[in-house]
Scaffold this active site. Structure first.
Site, PDB file in Angstrom:
ATOM      1  N   ARG A 191      -4.840  18.690   3.088  1.00 37.87           N
ATOM      2  CA  ARG A 191      -5.646  19.107   1.920  1.00 37.87           C
ATOM      3  C   ARG A 191      -6.873  19.898   2.364  1.00 37.87           C
ATOM      4  NH1 ARG A 191      -5.988  13.046  -0.218  1.00 37.87           N
ATOM      5  NH2 ARG A 191      -3.991  12.518   0.717  1.00 37.87           N
TER       6      ARG A 191
ATOM      7  N   GLU B  55      -7.290  -2.223   4.906  1.00 33.20           N
ATOM      8  CA  GLU B  55      -7.125  -2.168   3.453  1.00 33.20           C
ATOM      9  C   GLU B  55      -6.226  -3.295   2.975  1.00 33.20           C
ATOM     10  OE1 GLU B  55      -5.991   2.032   4.041  1.00 33.20           O
ATOM     11  OE2 GLU B  55      -7.038   2.498   2.181  1.00 33.20           O
TER      12      GLU B  55
ATOM     13  N   ARG C 187      -2.099  -1.600  -3.865  1.00 31.40           N
ATOM     14  CA  ARG C 187      -3.122  -0.568  -3.851  1.00 31.40           C
ATOM     15  C   ARG C 187      -2.784   0.409  -4.976  1.00 31.40           C
ATOM     16  NH1 ARG C 187      -3.555   4.702   0.012  1.00 31.40           N
ATOM     17  NH2 ARG C 187      -5.650   5.323  -0.570  1.00 31.40           N
TER      18      ARG C 187
ATOM     19  N   ASN D 135      -5.055  10.571   7.232  1.00 34.46           N
ATOM     20  CA  ASN D 135      -4.425  11.807   6.811  1.00 34.46           C
ATOM     21  C   ASN D 135      -5.218  12.360   5.620  1.00 34.46           C
ATOM     22  OD1 ASN D 135      -2.538  13.793   7.121  1.00 34.46           O
ATOM     23  ND2 ASN D 135      -0.801  12.399   6.931  1.00 34.46           N
TER      24      ASN D 135
ATOM     25  N   ASN E 160       0.873  -1.165   0.000  1.00 38.62           N
ATOM     26  CA  ASN E 160       0.000   0.000   0.000  1.00 38.62           C
ATOM     27  C   ASN E 160       0.917   1.225   0.000  1.00 38.62           C
ATOM     28  OD1 ASN E 160      -1.662   2.152   0.714  1.00 38.62           O
ATOM     29  ND2 ASN E 160      -2.732   1.056   2.341  1.00 38.62           N
TER      30      ASN E 160
ATOM     31  N   GLY F 183      -7.061   6.306  10.871  1.00 37.91           N
ATOM     32  CA  GLY F 183      -6.301   6.798  12.034  1.00 37.91           C
ATOM     33  C   GLY F 183      -7.077   7.703  12.982  1.00 37.91           C
TER      34      GLY F 183
ATOM     35  N   HIS G 159     -10.292   5.824  -1.564  1.00 33.71           N
ATOM     36  CA  HIS G 159     -10.388   5.022  -0.333  1.00 33.71           C
ATOM     37  C   HIS G 159     -11.461   3.933  -0.469  1.00 33.71           C
ATOM     38  CE1 HIS G 159      -9.006   8.880   1.960  1.00 33.71           C
ATOM     39  NE2 HIS G 159      -7.950   8.079   1.793  1.00 33.71           N
TER      40      HIS G 159
HETATM   41  N1  ADP Z   1      -4.188   7.921  18.928  1.00 33.03           N
HETATM   42  C1  ADP Z   1      -4.586   8.815  18.028  1.00 33.03           C
HETATM   43  N2  ADP Z   1      -5.420   9.830  18.383  1.00 33.03           N
HETATM   44  C2  ADP Z   1      -5.829  10.730  17.485  1.00 33.03           C
HETATM   45  N3  ADP Z   1      -5.493  10.713  16.189  1.00 33.03           N
HETATM   46  C3  ADP Z   1      -4.679   9.731  15.773  1.00 33.03           C
HETATM   47  C4  ADP Z   1      -4.169   8.727  16.656  1.00 33.03           C
HETATM   48  N4  ADP Z   1      -3.392   7.896  15.944  1.00 33.03           N
HETATM   49  C5  ADP Z   1      -3.388   8.352  14.671  1.00 33.03           C
HETATM   50  N5  ADP Z   1      -4.155   9.464  14.567  1.00 33.03           N
HETATM   51  C6  ADP Z   1      -4.398  10.264  13.363  1.00 33.03           C
HETATM   52  O1  ADP Z   1      -4.431   9.391  12.252  1.00 33.03           O
HETATM   53  C7  ADP Z   1      -3.673   9.963  11.168  1.00 33.03           C
HETATM   54  C8  ADP Z   1      -3.115   8.865  10.279  1.00 33.03           C
HETATM   55  O2  ADP Z   1      -4.176   8.074   9.828  1.00 33.03           O
HETATM   56  P1  ADP Z   1      -3.959   6.900   8.755  1.00 33.03           P
HETATM   57  O3  ADP Z   1      -5.283   6.276   8.527  1.00 33.03           O
HETATM   58  O4  ADP Z   1      -2.841   6.034   9.185  1.00 33.03           O
HETATM   59  O5  ADP Z   1      -3.564   7.811   7.528  1.00 33.03           O
HETATM   60  P2  ADP Z   1      -2.920   7.528   6.109  1.00 33.03           P
HETATM   61  O6  ADP Z   1      -3.276   6.118   5.719  1.00 33.03           O
HETATM   62  O7  ADP Z   1      -3.591   8.543   5.246  1.00 33.03           O
HETATM   63  O8  ADP Z   1      -1.455   7.753   6.269  1.00 33.03           O
HETATM   64  C9  ADP Z   1      -2.605  10.787  11.863  1.00 33.03           C
HETATM   65  O9  ADP Z   1      -2.193  11.845  11.051  1.00 33.03           O
HETATM   66  C10 ADP Z   1      -3.346  11.307  13.104  1.00 33.03           C
HETATM   67  O10 ADP Z   1      -4.000  12.527  12.806  1.00 33.03           O
HETATM   68  C1  UVW Z   2      -6.607   8.690  -1.829  1.00 29.28           C
HETATM   69  C2  UVW Z   2      -6.004   9.169  -0.575  1.00 29.28           C
HETATM   70  O1  UVW Z   2      -6.262  10.265  -0.119  1.00 29.28           O
HETATM   71  O2  UVW Z   2      -5.193   8.305   0.056  1.00 29.28           O
HETATM   72  P1  UVW Z   2      -4.361   8.573   1.403  1.00 29.28           P
HETATM   73  O3  UVW Z   2      -5.374   8.826   2.485  1.00 29.28           O
HETATM   74  O4  UVW Z   2      -3.601   7.281   1.614  1.00 29.28           O
HETATM   75  O5  UVW Z   2      -3.478   9.762   1.151  1.00 29.28           O
HETATM   76 MG    MG Z   3      -4.745   5.550   4.371  1.00 24.96          MG
END
Ligand code: ADP
Ligand code: UVW
Ligand code: MG
Length: 400
Positions: A244, A387, A94, A214, A10, A333, A183
């Site tokens: 964003r 995922e 992915r 994120n 991913n 997250g 997503h």
């Molecule tokens: N314990 C927590 N409490 C609050 N927010 C969290 C925690 N752990 C992670 N996050 C949030 O989750 C985000 C990452 O989410 P994630 O789904 O892993 O994102 P991505 O796949 O887009 O990288 C971090 O930037 C943060 O804002």
């Molecule tokens: C499509 C997309 O925003 O993916 P990610 O959350 O992994 O940046």
């Molecule tokens: Mg993600």
């Protein structure tokens, strides 16, 4: 022994999450993450679950996704789980943008690669990383089937009324401008898991899924099929995200160009990388934002309030789109971990049915769970997304 392992990659804009699974029982043999690719100090965390489970961490420079994947391959090899293993059956990737063309997981050949490449302009942060992952994996194991699982696929069921922008039809069609949504692997997995949590079949329930990572997106899922989602042509539309902007008047772009004298590239970077939570308060991590709010930081509070206001608008919109809502599911997250976000997003919606129980909301854990009080008309759930498992399952079904 027949090969039964699937490696899932991913690749994000600056990270690679990966899992090696044994598909006989979907068990995870190794999981890991490479973060901050291309920055001065990158970090790799590898957990070989099949070999004791002791995590190994490594920091150093990983300049690009090719180097990241080679580092991952080297870590796997240390535990005898290397890419050269005869037990490896397929590699699943992915791929963020599949356009309108890819509605199913697809075995990758040259034509598929060319199409993913053609879509780079509408997923500039993501598709190049996905392509590098595929090419590096192909170089390491040219004999194996590689399967692309597209973020956009689940959303191809959206009706034209939701998928089209209200712009000149010929112009839109010529440039393939429409709302694709992203997503999707997560929205599909979480909507199904939510139905299961309610003891129902996916066909029986209408769910609003809030994927808050994120990148963040909402979707309206009717009877297992997506009918609307918040991301559009690119992953920039919709909710407020880590970096964003999400929705805004498109005229902001003309204004920045004409009055602000910014170039299109500068505006692109501003809206994709320097906006959202980080643009509003300087932090994109919800943990840090909550910590600052607890200390009375007003900018962090305003960023949080804008984030929640947007989220509420989408919940309300998807009530109207679906007509009947059985559950609201929080994932990724922020959705899985940030209880204050869940509480604030649902606060004041009691008239519509959903409510959050403070004690249930405070419970932490990896299992799907309800956080609405017993007997609530609309269930509110925390459903951890997976995922990688979903990509592995689809890869196994497609390559096998
Ligand atoms: N314990 C927590 N409490 C609050 N927010 C969290 C925690 N752990 C992670 N996050 C949030 O989750 C985000 C990452 O989410 P994630 O789904 O892993 O994102 P991505 O796949 O887009 O990288 C971090 O930037 C943060 O804002
Ligand atoms: C499509 C997309 O925003 O993916 P990610 O959350 O992994 O940046
Ligand atoms: Mg993600």
């Amino acid at each position: 022994m027949t090969a039964s392992r699937v490696l899932v990659l991913n690749s994000g804009s600056s990270s690679v999450k990966y899992q090696l699974l044994d598909m006989r029982d979907s068990s995870r043999l190794a999981v890991g993450l490479v973060e901050r690719i291309g920055e001065r100090v990158s970090r790799l965390k590898h957990t070989p679950l099949a070999a004791g489970g002791e995590s190994r961490e490594w920091t150093g420079a990983i300049p690009d996704h090719d180097a990241a994947l080679k580092a991952v391959a080297a870590e796997l090899a240390k535990d005898g789980l290397g890419l050269d293993s005869p037990e490896l059956a397929a590699i699943g990737h992915r791929v963020v943008h599949g356009g309108k063309h890819f509605t199913e997981p697809t075995v990758i050949d040259d034509a598929v690669l060319a199409e993913i490449e053609r879509l780079i302009p509408v997923a500039p942060l993501h598709n190049p990383a996905n392509l590098t992952g595929i090419r590096t994996a192909q170089a390491l194991r040219p004999d194996l089937p590689q399967v692309a699982v597209f973020d956009t696929a689940f959303h191809t069921t959206m009706p034209e009324s939701a998928a089209r922008y209200a712009i000149d039809v010929e112009t839109a069609d010529r440039h393939r401008i429409r709302r694709y949504g992203f997503h999707g692997t997560s929205h599909a997995y979480v909507s199904r898991a939510t139905a299961k949590l309610l003891g129902k079949a996916p066909e029986e329930v209408n769910v609003i899924v809030l994927h808050l990572g994120n990148g963040a997106s909402a979707s309206a899922v009717r009877g297992g099929k997506c009918v609307d989602t918040s991301m559009g042509l690119t992953p920039l539309e919709g909710l407020v995200m880590g970096t964003r902007s999400g929705d805004m008047d498109p005229a902001v772009i003309f204004h920045l160009a004409r009055v602000g004298e910014m170039s299109i590239e500068e505006i692109d970077t501003l809206l994709n990388k320097k906006s959202g939570l980080i643009g509003l308060c300087g932090d994109n991590d919800m943990r840090e934002i909550r910590r600052r709010i607890d200390e009375g930081d007003e900018r962090a509070q305003l960023a949080f309030d804008i984030y929640i206001h947007r989220l509420k608008k989408y919940i309300g919109a998807y009530y109207a789109v679906l007509g009947r809502v059985d559950a609201i599911a929080f994932t990724a997250g922020v959705g899985e971990n940030a209880a204050p976000v869940r509480k604030a997003a649902v606060a004041g919606l009691e008239q519509l049915g959903p409510a959050v129980d403070a004690e249930l909301n405070a419970v932490r854990g990896d299992a799907p769970r309800l956080i609405s009080p017993a007997g609530a008309r609309v269930a509110v759930a925390v459903v951890p997304t997976d995922e990688e498992l979903e990509i592995a399952t689809q890869t196994w079904a497609t390559a096998g």
